[in-house]
Write an enzyme that holds these catalytic residues in place. Sequence first.
Site, PDB file in Angstrom:
ATOM      1  CG  HIS A 108      -2.154  -0.833   1.039  1.00 32.43           C
ATOM      2  ND1 HIS A 108      -3.316  -0.386   0.440  1.00 32.43           N
ATOM      3  CD2 HIS A 108      -2.401  -2.118   1.396  1.00 32.43           C
ATOM      4  CE1 HIS A 108      -4.229  -1.347   0.445  1.00 32.43           C
ATOM      5  NE2 HIS A 108      -3.688  -2.421   1.018  1.00 32.43           N
ATOM      6  CG  ASP A 141      -7.102  -3.108   1.402  1.00 30.86           C
ATOM      7  OD1 ASP A 141      -6.467  -3.883   0.683  1.00 30.86           O
ATOM      8  OD2 ASP A 141      -6.677  -2.681   2.499  1.00 30.86           O
ATOM      9  CD  GLU A 155      -4.543  -8.932   3.001  1.00 27.41           C
ATOM     10  OE1 GLU A 155      -4.783  -7.951   2.268  1.00 27.41           O
ATOM     11  OE2 GLU A 155      -3.690  -8.902   3.896  1.00 27.41           O
ATOM     12  CG  HIS A 177      -4.227  -6.444  -0.954  1.00 26.69           C
ATOM     13  ND1 HIS A 177      -3.573  -5.597  -0.080  1.00 26.69           N
ATOM     14  CD2 HIS A 177      -3.400  -6.564  -2.028  1.00 26.69           C
ATOM     15  CE1 HIS A 177      -2.410  -5.232  -0.613  1.00 26.69           C
ATOM     16  NE2 HIS A 177      -2.282  -5.807  -1.798  1.00 26.69           N
TER      17      HIS A 177
END
Length: 237
Positions: A136, A143, A205, A208
Site C-alpha cells: 500500500h 482494498d 486476502e 486486496h
Amino acid sequence: MSKRPYHHVPIIESQEALIEIPLEKFAVETPHPYEKLGAPYGKHSPYFLREGVVNRLITAQDYLQQKYADWYIQIFDAYRPVEVQQFMVDYSFQQALAARGLMESELSEIQSKYIWEEVYKIWAAPSLNIATPPPHSTGAAIDVTLVDSNNQIVDMGSPIDEMSDRSMPNYYINNSHPQASVYHRNRKLLADVMEKAGFHRNPREWWHFSFGDQMWAWQHNQLNPDNLMTARYGRLY
C-alpha cells in the site's frame, strides 16, 4: 520479519504520479476506517493511487456496471504511508491481544511470536527498506468490496482485515456454511472485474488487489515464466 517471495522482484521506479481517486465514480467507506482510529496520513489522504492504477480501477468499475448497472466498487483503503502501516500493525496486535484476554507485559515469548505471526498473515511489515516496501505504501494496492443497487455492502462472508482463515479468497469454495456459495460467488465477481482490468488479488486476502507493485509482478511471473516483469512502483515518500 523474513522476506516474502515477492520481495525478490526488482523495482524499477516509473516515477508515475500519485493522484487522487475520483471518488464520485465509486462508493467510499466514510469516515475512512484508519483515519477514524487516528492513523497518521500526513499530507495525502488514503484515497490516492498511482495514475495508472486509478485508470485501471475506473476500468474495473466500468466492467462491474456492464454486469450490474447500479453496483459500485467500494473503496476501503488505498495509499498508505509506512507510518500508517506501522500504526495499523501495532493496532492489530493490540486487538489480537484484547480478543484473547491477554496483556502484552504478561506474554511468553512463544505467545508473542504466535500473535505477531497472525498479525503478519494480514499485514505487510512496515519496512523502510526501499527494496521491500509494504504494497500500500507504493500507491499500487487497494482494498475494495462491492455495494449493490440498494446501497448495501455485498456480503463476502467476512469483514475486511479480519485475522482469520475466512480472509483467504477461496475459503468458501468447498465450505459447509449455508451461504458459502453466495459468499464465494460475490468474491469471484469482485475478483473477475478487478482482474479483467489488470489487477492481481493478494493470495491471502479477498479484498486486496494491486497493479504494478512487487506482489503484482511476482504473481504475473508465476503465471508467465517466459515473460518476466519487474515492479514499476516502489515506496513513496
